[in-house]
Write a protein that holds these residues in place. Structure first.
Motif, PDB file in Angstrom:
ATOM      1  N   ILE A  10       0.856  -1.196   0.000  1.00  0.00           N
ATOM      2  CA  ILE A  10       0.000   0.000   0.000  1.00  0.00           C
ATOM      3  C   ILE A  10       0.886   1.237   0.000  1.00  0.00           C
ATOM      4  O   ILE A  10       1.685   1.439   0.913  1.00  0.00           O
TER       5      ILE A  10
ATOM      6  N   ASN B 201      -3.230  16.522   1.046  1.00  0.00           N
ATOM      7  CA  ASN B 201      -4.057  15.351   0.824  1.00  0.00           C
ATOM      8  C   ASN B 201      -3.268  14.088   1.168  1.00  0.00           C
ATOM      9  O   ASN B 201      -2.055  14.053   1.003  1.00  0.00           O
TER      10      ASN B 201
ATOM     11  N   ALA C 142      -3.934   9.691   0.858  1.00  0.00           N
ATOM     12  CA  ALA C 142      -4.844   8.606   0.474  1.00  0.00           C
ATOM     13  C   ALA C 142      -4.048   7.351   0.125  1.00  0.00           C
ATOM     14  O   ALA C 142      -2.935   7.445  -0.397  1.00  0.00           O
TER      15      ALA C 142
ATOM     16  N   SER D 122      -3.216   0.837  -3.539  1.00  0.00           N
ATOM     17  CA  SER D 122      -2.555  -0.477  -3.540  1.00  0.00           C
ATOM     18  C   SER D 122      -2.182  -0.943  -4.949  1.00  0.00           C
ATOM     19  O   SER D 122      -1.525  -1.977  -5.089  1.00  0.00           O
TER      20      SER D 122
ATOM     21  N   ALA E  95      -1.387   3.601  -9.450  1.00  0.00           N
ATOM     22  CA  ALA E  95      -2.445   3.780 -10.446  1.00  0.00           C
ATOM     23  C   ALA E  95      -3.711   4.270  -9.762  1.00  0.00           C
ATOM     24  O   ALA E  95      -4.114   3.776  -8.712  1.00  0.00           O
ATOM     25  N   SER E  96      -4.322   5.255 -10.387  1.00  0.00           N
ATOM     26  CA  SER E  96      -5.579   5.802  -9.892  1.00  0.00           C
ATOM     27  C   SER E  96      -6.688   5.389 -10.851  1.00  0.00           C
ATOM     28  O   SER E  96      -6.542   5.527 -12.067  1.00  0.00           O
ATOM     29  N   THR E  97      -7.754   4.846 -10.284  1.00  0.00           N
ATOM     30  CA  THR E  97      -8.881   4.394 -11.102  1.00  0.00           C
ATOM     31  C   THR E  97     -10.129   5.125 -10.645  1.00  0.00           C
ATOM     32  O   THR E  97     -10.329   5.326  -9.453  1.00  0.00           O
TER      33      THR E  97
ATOM     34  N   LYS F 138     -13.532  11.481  -8.804  1.00  0.00           N
ATOM     35  CA  LYS F 138     -14.404  12.096  -7.793  1.00  0.00           C
ATOM     36  C   LYS F 138     -15.272  13.148  -8.483  1.00  0.00           C
ATOM     37  O   LYS F 138     -14.802  13.829  -9.401  1.00  0.00           O
TER      38      LYS F 138
ATOM     39  N   LYS G  63      -8.934  11.731  -9.188  1.00  0.00           N
ATOM     40  CA  LYS G  63      -9.051  11.852  -7.734  1.00  0.00           C
ATOM     41  C   LYS G  63      -8.124  12.971  -7.251  1.00  0.00           C
ATOM     42  O   LYS G  63      -7.298  13.495  -8.021  1.00  0.00           O
TER      43      LYS G  63
ATOM     44  N   MET H 201      -5.106   4.723   8.233  1.00  0.00           N
ATOM     45  CA  MET H 201      -4.946   4.633   6.767  1.00  0.00           C
ATOM     46  C   MET H 201      -6.321   4.503   6.117  1.00  0.00           C
ATOM     47  O   MET H 201      -6.647   5.204   5.147  1.00  0.00           O
TER      48      MET H 201
ATOM     49  N   TYR I 216      -7.125  -7.797   4.310  1.00  0.00           N
ATOM     50  CA  TYR I 216      -5.739  -7.332   4.426  1.00  0.00           C
ATOM     51  C   TYR I 216      -4.908  -8.431   5.063  1.00  0.00           C
ATOM     52  O   TYR I 216      -5.441  -9.393   5.620  1.00  0.00           O
TER      53      TYR I 216
END
Ligand SMILES: Cc1cc2nc3c(=O)[nH]c(=O)nc-3n(C[C@H](O)[C@H](O)[C@H](O)COP(=O)(O)O)c2cc1C
Length: 201
Positions: free
Chosen positions: A25, A38, A40, A43, A58-60, A63, A70, A95, A187
């Motif tokens: 993560i 920010n 966030a 993973s 990678a951001s998927t 918002k 995001k 987290m 997890y």
């Protein structure tokens, strides 16, 4: 069973993110051009090169209050820096709190009561008590197929190691138990380590 993703899996939940596990993560801290901060977790994250050291996440999806992405990616687009903070088992709940779909003006350091410290090489905050922090300068953002899928690559410009995580000159994961992401809401944490010598070395 076999399925083609475009046909659907027919299972109650998508098995995809349970297949590629465990995932580290990257707890990503960023700062926008307006100075807002920010934090966030991501993973879809990994290290990808040694010299110079480089990482990716990678951001998927997007918002509603951001233009097709995001907060983390939006901030990185503005300032070209980010910090990867390593997550230990003891930090799992804070987290998780930082993963909420909070409005862009929410500072997750404050929201989750996470102590911050200034990075050394970039204008950004890091998680003060994390086992390690990687200060990164953006190298490229790659657009992937699909809506709002991007990969962010960065070069590591500064490395912090928490003193108690160093044992006999090694960054020893048994001192802090890295948190890893499995599929669904699952997890794991690393509690046992064994060695395998590589052939020819
Ligand atoms: C452990 C964990 C891992 C996550 N990994 C990712 C990821 O790899 N990519 C992603 O887009 N979202 C991921 N998420 C969801 C984001 O953290 C979440 O969308 C968050 O609100 C994004 O914050 P931001 O808009 O401040 O960047 C993950 C959430 C959790 C709890």
């Amino acid at each position: 069973m076999f399925y083609r993703p475009e046909d659907g899996h027919g299972l109650p939940h998508n098995p995809f993110n349970a297949i590629v596990t465990p995932r580290p993560i990257g707890w990503i801290s960023t700062r926008g051009a307006d100075g807002s901060e920010n934090l966030a977790p991501y993973s879809f994250f990994n290290a990808v090169a040694y010299v110079p050291p480089q990482v990716m996440f990678a951001s998927t999806s997007a918002k509603p209050d951001r233009d097709g992405t995001k907060d983390s990616v939006a901030n990185i687009r503005e300032t070209s820096v980010f910090c990867v903070n390593v997550v230990e088992y003891a930090m799992r709940d804070v987290m998780n709190l930082t993963s909420g779909p909070w409005p862009r003006e929410v500072d997750e350091f404050n929201k989750a009561d996470v102590a911050r410290e200034a990075c050394e090489t970039i204008a950004c905050s890091r998680v003060a008590d994390a086992p390690a922090n990687l200060e990164c300068r953006l190298t490229q953002i790659v657009q992937l197929p699909g809506d709002a899928n991007v990969v962010v690559f960065g070069e590591v410009t500064g490395v912090h190691l928490r003193d108690d995580c160093l044992r006999d000159g090694l960054f020893d994961v048994t001192t802090f138990q890295p948190l890893t992401r499995l599929g669904y809401r699952d997890y794991s944490r690393i509690t046992e380590v064994f060695r395998i010598e590589r052939p020819g070395e």
